[in-house]
Design a protein around this motif. Structure first.
Motif, mmCIF file in Angstrom:
data_model
loop_
_atom_site.group_PDB
_atom_site.id
_atom_site.type_symbol
_atom_site.label_atom_id
_atom_site.label_comp_id
_atom_site.label_asym_id
_atom_site.label_seq_id
_atom_site.Cartn_x
_atom_site.Cartn_y
_atom_site.Cartn_z
ATOM 1 N N ARG A 190 -0.937 8.590 -1.711
ATOM 2 C CA ARG A 190 -0.434 7.273 -1.314
ATOM 3 C C ARG A 190 0.555 6.725 -2.342
ATOM 4 N N HIS A 201 0.023 5.481 8.430
ATOM 5 C CA HIS A 201 0.833 6.080 7.370
ATOM 6 C C HIS A 201 -0.012 6.330 6.121
ATOM 7 N N LEU A 202 -0.883 5.377 5.808
ATOM 8 C CA LEU A 202 -1.752 5.556 4.638
ATOM 9 C C LEU A 202 -2.738 6.688 4.854
ATOM 10 N N SER A 233 6.298 -5.624 1.784
ATOM 11 C CA SER A 233 5.026 -5.915 2.452
ATOM 12 C C SER A 233 4.672 -4.825 3.441
ATOM 13 N N LEU A 234 3.377 -4.617 3.606
ATOM 14 C CA LEU A 234 2.844 -3.720 4.626
ATOM 15 C C LEU A 234 1.856 -4.508 5.477
ATOM 16 N N GLN A 235 1.661 -4.059 6.690
ATOM 17 C CA GLN A 235 0.667 -4.678 7.562
ATOM 18 C C GLN A 235 -0.438 -3.663 7.792
ATOM 19 N N LEU A 236 -1.607 -3.919 7.207
ATOM 20 C CA LEU A 236 -2.752 -3.022 7.364
ATOM 21 C C LEU A 236 -3.697 -3.643 8.389
ATOM 22 N N TYR A 288 3.843 7.857 -1.382
ATOM 23 C CA TYR A 288 4.287 7.121 -0.189
ATOM 24 C C TYR A 288 4.850 5.763 -0.600
ATOM 25 N N LEU A 292 8.792 4.196 -0.375
ATOM 26 C CA LEU A 292 9.109 2.900 0.215
ATOM 27 C C LEU A 292 9.830 2.005 -0.784
ATOM 28 N N TYR A 349 13.124 0.053 0.011
ATOM 29 C CA TYR A 349 13.059 -1.387 0.248
ATOM 30 C C TYR A 349 13.072 -2.225 -1.021
ATOM 31 N N GLY A 392 -0.510 -1.305 12.507
ATOM 32 C CA GLY A 392 0.435 -1.515 11.418
ATOM 33 C C GLY A 392 0.694 -0.233 10.649
ATOM 34 N N ASN A 393 0.603 -0.301 9.337
ATOM 35 C CA ASN A 393 0.885 0.851 8.473
ATOM 36 C C ASN A 393 -0.343 1.699 8.167
#
Length: 268
Positions: A15, A7-8, A31-34, A18, A22, A26, A3-4
């Motif tokens: 962060r 990126h983190l 939402s992010l998927q960790l 970052y 986003l 957006y 997921g993300n």
């Protein structure tokens, strides 16, 4: 799978920037998927107020955290107010904090007595002598120790070094509350791969072992301190009571595990 998370990791200490980028793309909520964990990011004051104030009861409960369970153990991990679901038990424990442990009068006592005394002690015993001698001093370490000593005095009425007793071989008396607080701060922020990728949980074996070890040390220390307080029946005047005195009052009807849970939250 990831997921993300990459990126983190790339963002590192930036962060917040970052997330800001986003949010511009957006909107204020996205939402992010960790790994296997979905996460909602809120970046506007109005939405934060809606979540934390207007609809606070809806979002009051916390998901179970692996590191918190390891640090708190089986005996009292379920009694930590920050982990309890929003229900009657959570309300009762929160009421204890507000009505007894951290009342405005008690907070004023801490501010007028313990805090100034410890600051003055730091200046007189470390900073002034070092200044006269022309020695360099690690101010960061001094401030950290000052905070730890203040916490120790608020919780158990003594500085951490006063628990050390060279005349005994009991390991509990050689444990330092100051050290425990310092280690807890580090472990609470320790990342666990298994929080996001459970199938890679084996990579966390060293961190998990350190957390279990901390729980064992904390148990030994608190068992010693509580037993000592119960044996000596040490109870100060109302305003002079520390947090442990208040938790040991019969009317609170707390188990030893419940007392440890409340002490741990006070440390944190």
């Amino acid at each position: 799978i990831l997921g993300n998370l990459p990126h983190l990791m790339i963002a590192g200490g930036n962060r917040h920037r970052y997330f800001a980028r986003l949010a511009k793309e957006y909107g204020p909520i996205f939402s992010l998927q960790l790994g296997s964990t979905p996460v909602i990011i809120v970046s506007s004051p109005s939405l934060a107020r809606a979540l934390l104030h207007t609809h606070d009861k809806t979002f009051a409960s916390r998901p179970p955290l692996i590191n918190a369970r390891l640090l708190m153990g089986d005996e009292y991990g379920e009694k930590i107010v920050t982990l309890l679901p929003y229900a009657d038990e959570w309300k009762e424990i929160r009421k204890l904090y507000i009505d007894q442990l951290f009342t405005p009068r008690r907070i004023r006592e801490f501010q007028m007595d313990i805090v100034p005394h410890e600051i003055r002690r730091l200046i007189e015993t470390q900073l002034v002598p070092a200044s006269h001698a022309g020695d360099a001093i690690n101010l960061t370490a001094c401030i950290e120790r000052l905070i730890e000593d203040i916490i120790c005095r608020i919780i158990v009425r003594r500085r951490s070094e006063n628990f050390f007793d060279e005349s005994t071989t009991n390991i509990a008396t050689h444990l330092s509350l100051s050290r425990l607080i310092h280690d807890l701060t580090n472990l609470l922020g320790a990342p666990l791969v298994s929080e996001f990728l459970p199938f890679l949980g084996f990579l966390d074996y060293k961190t998990k072992a350190a957390m279990r070890n901390w729980n064992s040390r904390f148990d030994s220390f608190m068992d010693h301190v509580i037993s000592e307080r119960e044996k000596d029946a040490v109870v100060g005047k109302e305003l002079g009571r520390d947090i442990l005195d208040m938790l040991l009052l019969p009317e609170n009807k707390l188990s030893r595990g419940g007392i440890k849970a409340l002490i741990m939250v006070s440390e944190s």
